[in-house]
Design an enzyme around this catalytic site. Sequence first.
Site, PDB file in Angstrom:
ATOM      1  N   GLU A   1     -10.992   4.818   6.829  1.00  0.00           N
ATOM      2  CA  GLU A   1      -9.795   5.445   7.403  1.00  0.00           C
ATOM      3  C   GLU A   1     -10.247   6.632   8.246  1.00  0.00           C
ATOM      4  OE1 GLU A   1      -6.859   6.892   4.663  1.00  0.00           O
ATOM      5  OE2 GLU A   1      -5.368   7.217   6.218  1.00  0.00           O
TER       6      GLU A   1
ATOM      7  N   ASP B   1       2.465   3.289   2.866  1.00  0.00           N
ATOM      8  CA  ASP B   1       1.441   4.299   2.577  1.00  0.00           C
ATOM      9  C   ASP B   1       2.049   5.607   2.054  1.00  0.00           C
ATOM     10  OD1 ASP B   1      -1.086   5.335   2.284  1.00  0.00           O
ATOM     11  OD2 ASP B   1      -1.509   5.559   4.403  1.00  0.00           O
TER      12      ASP B   1
ATOM     13  N   TRP C   1       0.838  13.923   3.621  1.00  0.00           N
ATOM     14  CA  TRP C   1       0.321  13.290   4.827  1.00  0.00           C
ATOM     15  C   TRP C   1       1.414  12.943   5.832  1.00  0.00           C
ATOM     16  CZ3 TRP C   1      -1.318  12.388  -0.137  1.00  0.00           C
ATOM     17  CH2 TRP C   1      -2.653  12.690  -0.406  1.00  0.00           C
TER      18      TRP C   1
ATOM     19  N   HIS D   1      -9.351   1.992   0.086  1.00  0.00           N
ATOM     20  CA  HIS D   1      -9.187   2.684   1.356  1.00  0.00           C
ATOM     21  C   HIS D   1     -10.536   2.545   2.053  1.00  0.00           C
ATOM     22  CE1 HIS D   1      -5.708   4.353  -0.605  1.00  0.00           C
ATOM     23  NE2 HIS D   1      -5.367   5.028   0.481  1.00  0.00           N
TER      24      HIS D   1
ATOM     25  N   HIS E   1       1.524   5.404  -2.104  1.00  0.00           N
ATOM     26  CA  HIS E   1       1.032   6.473  -3.003  1.00  0.00           C
ATOM     27  C   HIS E   1       2.236   7.080  -3.704  1.00  0.00           C
ATOM     28  CE1 HIS E   1      -3.136   6.593  -1.449  1.00  0.00           C
ATOM     29  NE2 HIS E   1      -2.543   6.054  -0.394  1.00  0.00           N
TER      30      HIS E   1
ATOM     31  N   HIS F   1       0.845  -1.210   0.000  1.00  0.00           N
ATOM     32  CA  HIS F   1       0.000   0.000   0.000  1.00  0.00           C
ATOM     33  C   HIS F   1       0.873   1.251   0.000  1.00  0.00           C
ATOM     34  CE1 HIS F   1      -3.886   2.103   1.038  1.00  0.00           C
ATOM     35  NE2 HIS F   1      -2.982   3.065   1.177  1.00  0.00           N
TER      36      HIS F   1
ATOM     37  N   GLN G   1      -9.318   9.614  -5.266  1.00  0.00           N
ATOM     38  CA  GLN G   1      -9.030  10.309  -4.003  1.00  0.00           C
ATOM     39  C   GLN G   1     -10.175  11.223  -3.553  1.00  0.00           C
ATOM     40  OE1 GLN G   1      -5.738  10.901  -1.745  1.00  0.00           O
ATOM     41  NE2 GLN G   1      -7.741  11.140  -0.778  1.00  0.00           N
TER      42      GLN G   1
HETATM   43 FE   FE2 Z   1      -3.365   5.186   1.409  1.00  0.00          FE
END
Ligand code: FE2
Length: 425
Positions: free
Chosen positions: A213, A309, A315, A210, A59, A57, A152
Amino acid sequence: MLDLLVRNAHLPDGRTGMSIAVQDGRITEVTPGLVAPARQTVDAQAQLVSPHFVDPHFHMDATLSYGQPRVNESGTLLEGIALWGELKPLLKAEALIERAMNYCDWAVAKGMLAVRSHVDTSDTSLLAVDALLEVKRRVAPYLDLQLVAFPQDGVLRSPGGVDNLRRALDKGVDVVGGIPHFERTMADGAASVRLLCELAAERGLRVDMHCDESDDPLSRHIETLASECQRLGLHGRTTGSHCTSMHSMDNYYVSKLLPLIAESGVAVVANPLINITLQGRHDSYPKRRGMTRVPELLAAGVNVAFGHDCVMDPWYGMGSGDMLEVAHMGLHVAQMTSQSGIRQCFEAVTTRAAAVFGLERYGLAAGCDASFVLLQASDPVEAIRLRATRLKVFRKGVLIAETPPATAQLHLAGRPRDNDWRLTV
Ligand code: FE2
């Protein structure tokens, strides 16, 4: 004559003194004490040889963009999404490709040779999709990059969301993604799960959403995902990522939910570094850890893997592509500190992650690809404790990365050894 022979290796399952014979990129034999002529022989010196690390997982479209155009001040998921929204109009394909290629270099150096990356499909231009498909082509000789079409901004919430996602799949993106907890209502979230699972079934693709979350115990889209997986026969090719709301759910409800997830064959990917960073941000004290219920899911028979991630993106400002760092955080947050718990955390970034990915010929057995890592550690527990140096990384029998052993030279008077001894650090 063999192409490669690795001798005197410890294996993750506890076997010692093992030889690994390699011919034409594949492992032909794993046996104790084999000595045979080979073009290249590596003495593992009783150190651990593991199948390569797998990140299930990530991005990659956002990685290494930290600070562009600003940093996330609140540290929340929602400010991260807003910040990514500010960055998207500024993205240039070549710059995105360069960031992603740099990250793949980091990954290879750390022995990570397979990455499942979500790619944002919300933008009609699909610039990030085209860029990561190009990266996938470029890294294919040394890294398996699997792409997930990730809406997203919400597949139903954002204009053209469904069409953009379909077009991304048409272009060759491998997996159907989703973000039901970000749709406007619970009903829309459930509808998005149904729609996306039907799309995956129709095209014979894997699903990785996802899912939940958030810290909201009533965010229960994982239930819909599991039941849709059963209805559509998507067993074994569906993943719920994050599932952090499960941390906060009522125990009775979870006792009913876990068997449903197990029966549906849905895998769960936790992202320890990110979950411990983003979750609990609306709490005062006590602050929830927020990671999903990893030991309980494993005990119920669910495959659980750990993902990285984010690395240096809107993030998360930390990270280095090191799946041992991910496993290290995972065992702390999940309190999996028993010997078996630590070994399960090692599996969560190797064999369990490979199962989520659907990697073929993965492992240390005859017939598998000879894609493995020699670590400066004697077993998986020590490997995680030290975030051990990846001494040698092989891809299909070819050495593709090396790192010198980590040692400290001490200058201490009065120690029994002289001033010249070196310590593994
Ligand atoms: Fe993610």
